[in-house]
Scaffold this motif. Structure first.
Motif, PDB file in Angstrom:
ATOM      1  N   GLY A 170       0.805  -1.215   0.000  1.00  0.00           N
ATOM      2  CA  GLY A 170       0.000   0.000   0.000  1.00  0.00           C
ATOM      3  C   GLY A 170       0.835   1.260   0.000  1.00  0.00           C
ATOM      4  O   GLY A 170       0.305   2.367   0.086  1.00  0.00           O
ATOM      5  N   ARG A 171       2.152   1.099  -0.109  1.00  0.00           N
ATOM      6  CA  ARG A 171       3.054   2.257  -0.109  1.00  0.00           C
ATOM      7  C   ARG A 171       3.836   2.261  -1.431  1.00  0.00           C
ATOM      8  O   ARG A 171       4.720   1.418  -1.636  1.00  0.00           O
ATOM      9  CB  ARG A 171       4.023   2.208   1.073  1.00  0.00           C
ATOM     10  CG  ARG A 171       3.328   2.220   2.421  1.00  0.00           C
ATOM     11  CD  ARG A 171       4.336   2.305   3.566  1.00  0.00           C
ATOM     12  NE  ARG A 171       5.279   1.191   3.541  1.00  0.00           N
ATOM     13  CZ  ARG A 171       5.026  -0.005   4.071  1.00  0.00           C
ATOM     14  NH1 ARG A 171       3.863  -0.250   4.628  1.00  0.00           N
ATOM     15  NH2 ARG A 171       5.932  -0.959   4.024  1.00  0.00           N
ATOM     16  N   VAL A 172       3.499   3.185  -2.294  1.00  0.00           N
ATOM     17  CA  VAL A 172       4.105   3.256  -3.619  1.00  0.00           C
ATOM     18  C   VAL A 172       4.661   4.647  -3.858  1.00  0.00           C
ATOM     19  O   VAL A 172       3.975   5.651  -3.627  1.00  0.00           O
ATOM     20  CB  VAL A 172       3.068   2.912  -4.721  1.00  0.00           C
ATOM     21  CG1 VAL A 172       3.644   3.149  -6.108  1.00  0.00           C
ATOM     22  CG2 VAL A 172       2.606   1.472  -4.585  1.00  0.00           C
ATOM     23  N   ARG A 173       5.907   4.694  -4.313  1.00  0.00           N
ATOM     24  CA  ARG A 173       6.480   5.951  -4.781  1.00  0.00           C
ATOM     25  C   ARG A 173       6.127   6.099  -6.255  1.00  0.00           C
ATOM     26  O   ARG A 173       6.380   5.198  -7.049  1.00  0.00           O
ATOM     27  CB  ARG A 173       7.995   5.952  -4.634  1.00  0.00           C
ATOM     28  CG  ARG A 173       8.498   6.030  -3.207  1.00  0.00           C
ATOM     29  CD  ARG A 173      10.009   6.071  -3.199  1.00  0.00           C
ATOM     30  NE  ARG A 173      10.542   6.191  -1.846  1.00  0.00           N
ATOM     31  CZ  ARG A 173      11.841   6.229  -1.568  1.00  0.00           C
ATOM     32  NH1 ARG A 173      12.730   6.141  -2.552  1.00  0.00           N
ATOM     33  NH2 ARG A 173      12.246   6.349  -0.324  1.00  0.00           N
ATOM     34  N   ALA A 174       5.575   7.217  -6.620  1.00  0.00           N
ATOM     35  CA  ALA A 174       5.213   7.461  -8.017  1.00  0.00           C
ATOM     36  C   ALA A 174       5.752   8.819  -8.435  1.00  0.00           C
ATOM     37  O   ALA A 174       5.687   9.790  -7.676  1.00  0.00           O
ATOM     38  CB  ALA A 174       3.695   7.427  -8.198  1.00  0.00           C
ATOM     39  N   GLY A 175       6.321   8.871  -9.630  1.00  0.00           N
ATOM     40  CA  GLY A 175       6.873  10.138 -10.101  1.00  0.00           C
ATOM     41  C   GLY A 175       7.635   9.958 -11.384  1.00  0.00           C
ATOM     42  O   GLY A 175       7.352   9.056 -12.171  1.00  0.00           O
ATOM     43  N   PHE A 176       8.643  10.800 -11.545  1.00  0.00           N
ATOM     44  CA  PHE A 176       9.355  10.855 -12.822  1.00  0.00           C
ATOM     45  C   PHE A 176      10.860  10.941 -12.582  1.00  0.00           C
ATOM     46  O   PHE A 176      11.325  11.578 -11.639  1.00  0.00           O
ATOM     47  CB  PHE A 176       8.865  12.055 -13.639  1.00  0.00           C
ATOM     48  CG  PHE A 176       7.389  11.995 -13.887  1.00  0.00           C
ATOM     49  CD1 PHE A 176       6.873  11.252 -14.930  1.00  0.00           C
ATOM     50  CD2 PHE A 176       6.501  12.641 -13.023  1.00  0.00           C
ATOM     51  CE1 PHE A 176       5.509  11.162 -15.141  1.00  0.00           C
ATOM     52  CE2 PHE A 176       5.134  12.556 -13.222  1.00  0.00           C
ATOM     53  CZ  PHE A 176       4.636  11.814 -14.281  1.00  0.00           C
ATOM     54  N   PHE A 177      11.597  10.257 -13.439  1.00  0.00           N
ATOM     55  CA  PHE A 177      13.040  10.229 -13.311  1.00  0.00           C
ATOM     56  C   PHE A 177      13.622  11.614 -13.574  1.00  0.00           C
ATOM     57  O   PHE A 177      13.181  12.335 -14.460  1.00  0.00           O
ATOM     58  CB  PHE A 177      13.631   9.204 -14.280  1.00  0.00           C
ATOM     59  CG  PHE A 177      13.216   7.793 -13.962  1.00  0.00           C
ATOM     60  CD1 PHE A 177      13.773   7.117 -12.896  1.00  0.00           C
ATOM     61  CD2 PHE A 177      12.242   7.153 -14.712  1.00  0.00           C
ATOM     62  CE1 PHE A 177      13.382   5.825 -12.572  1.00  0.00           C
ATOM     63  CE2 PHE A 177      11.845   5.860 -14.420  1.00  0.00           C
ATOM     64  CZ  PHE A 177      12.409   5.195 -13.336  1.00  0.00           C
ATOM     65  N   THR A 179      13.426  14.053 -11.455  1.00  0.00           N
ATOM     66  CA  THR A 179      12.801  14.974 -10.498  1.00  0.00           C
ATOM     67  C   THR A 179      12.370  14.279  -9.212  1.00  0.00           C
ATOM     68  O   THR A 179      12.289  14.913  -8.168  1.00  0.00           O
ATOM     69  CB  THR A 179      11.572  15.676 -11.118  1.00  0.00           C
ATOM     70  OG1 THR A 179      10.642  14.675 -11.566  1.00  0.00           O
ATOM     71  CG2 THR A 179      11.976  16.543 -12.298  1.00  0.00           C
ATOM     72  N   ASP A 180      12.080  12.986  -9.287  1.00  0.00           N
ATOM     73  CA  ASP A 180      11.624  12.235  -8.115  1.00  0.00           C
ATOM     74  C   ASP A 180      12.547  11.044  -7.867  1.00  0.00           C
ATOM     75  O   ASP A 180      13.184  10.531  -8.797  1.00  0.00           O
ATOM     76  CB  ASP A 180      10.194  11.739  -8.323  1.00  0.00           C
ATOM     77  CG  ASP A 180       9.216  12.876  -8.557  1.00  0.00           C
ATOM     78  OD1 ASP A 180       9.019  13.673  -7.623  1.00  0.00           O
ATOM     79  OD2 ASP A 180       8.666  12.966  -9.675  1.00  0.00           O
ATOM     80  N   LYS A 181      12.581  10.581  -6.629  1.00  0.00           N
ATOM     81  CA  LYS A 181      13.405   9.435  -6.275  1.00  0.00           C
ATOM     82  C   LYS A 181      12.586   8.162  -6.458  1.00  0.00           C
ATOM     83  O   LYS A 181      11.680   7.872  -5.671  1.00  0.00           O
ATOM     84  CB  LYS A 181      13.898   9.561  -4.836  1.00  0.00           C
ATOM     85  CG  LYS A 181      14.906   8.476  -4.451  1.00  0.00           C
ATOM     86  CD  LYS A 181      15.432   8.707  -3.043  1.00  0.00           C
ATOM     87  CE  LYS A 181      16.461   7.636  -2.670  1.00  0.00           C
ATOM     88  NZ  LYS A 181      16.991   7.848  -1.295  1.00  0.00           N
TER      89      LYS A 181
END
Length: 213
Positions: A170-177, A179-181
């Motif tokens: 239930g813990r997901v990191r979402a973003g973009f290479f 700018t985000d880790k």
């Protein structure tokens, strides 16, 4: 909503169907082999059986859908030939146009860039390894996603690197290479949950978020 899922009997696809059912959606599952359909679905899931090259089956699966979700991915076997998912994606997009379906959610790897991203060491490495060791699968993935991004539909492509058969967190990191880790490992259960959540979320409309645990 009425959701059609392609690749529905695969490891991530079946989990995605379960997530969609839990959220109260009506699900149609496209399956290549009826024997692989989970018995637990019972009458809760409408099943359409057909190869990805079967245009009639694809039209039947998409008829009445509000959203198309694809958990399809290239065959990684060195014995695999051709680019069947490129043709299959073309059939899916044609059918979506025919039935007036405008929302598509699918999967890829960081070898595919988000339209607003610049290459990073992580994306370059993924692309290099794919083209070096799995060139056919790499071409197929690019062929699939290029069609989707150029189609004019409302798409979201979820990218991940190293899916694992670990429990849902239930813990997901979402973003973009850049700018985000974003890490590498992510559970298939979390991929499925994130995929299902995009059905009613336009945060990543026409974007390709990368996810990890």
């Amino acid at each position: 909503m009425n959701i059609t899922v392609f690749g529905a009997t695969g490891a991530i696809g079946a989990l995605t169907v379960n997530e969609l059912l839990t959220q109260g959606h009506t699900v149609t599952a496209d399956a290549r082999n009826r024997k692989k359909v989970p018995s637990g679905w019972g009458d809760d899931v409408r099943v359409v059986v057909g190869e990805i090259s079967d245009r009639a089956a694809i039209h039947s699966a998409i008829d009445g859908a509000d959203v198309v979700v694809s958990a399809l991915g290239p065959d990684l076997s060195r014995k695999a030939q051709g680019l069947p998912l490129v043709e299959g994606t073309r059939h899916i997009l044609d059918s979506m146009t025919r039935h007036g379906v405008k929302r598509y959610i699918g999967h890829a790897t960081p070898s595919i860039l988000d339209p607003q991203e610049k290459p990073t060491a992580q994306t370059r490495m993924t692309k290099f390894l794919g083209s070096m060791f799995l060139p056919r699968a790499s071409r197929e993935l690019v062929g699939m996603i290029d069609q989707i991004m150029a189609s004019g539909i409302d798409w979201t492509i979820i990218r991940f690197t190293a899916p694992k058969n670990t429990p849902k967190t239930g813990r997901v990191r979402a973003g973009f290479f850049g700018t985000d880790k974003i890490g590498a490992a992510v559970s298939r259960a979390d991929i499925a949950a994130f995929t299902a959540s995009q059905v009613s979320d336009d945060t990543y409309l026409n974007r390709a978020p990368a996810i990890s645990n």
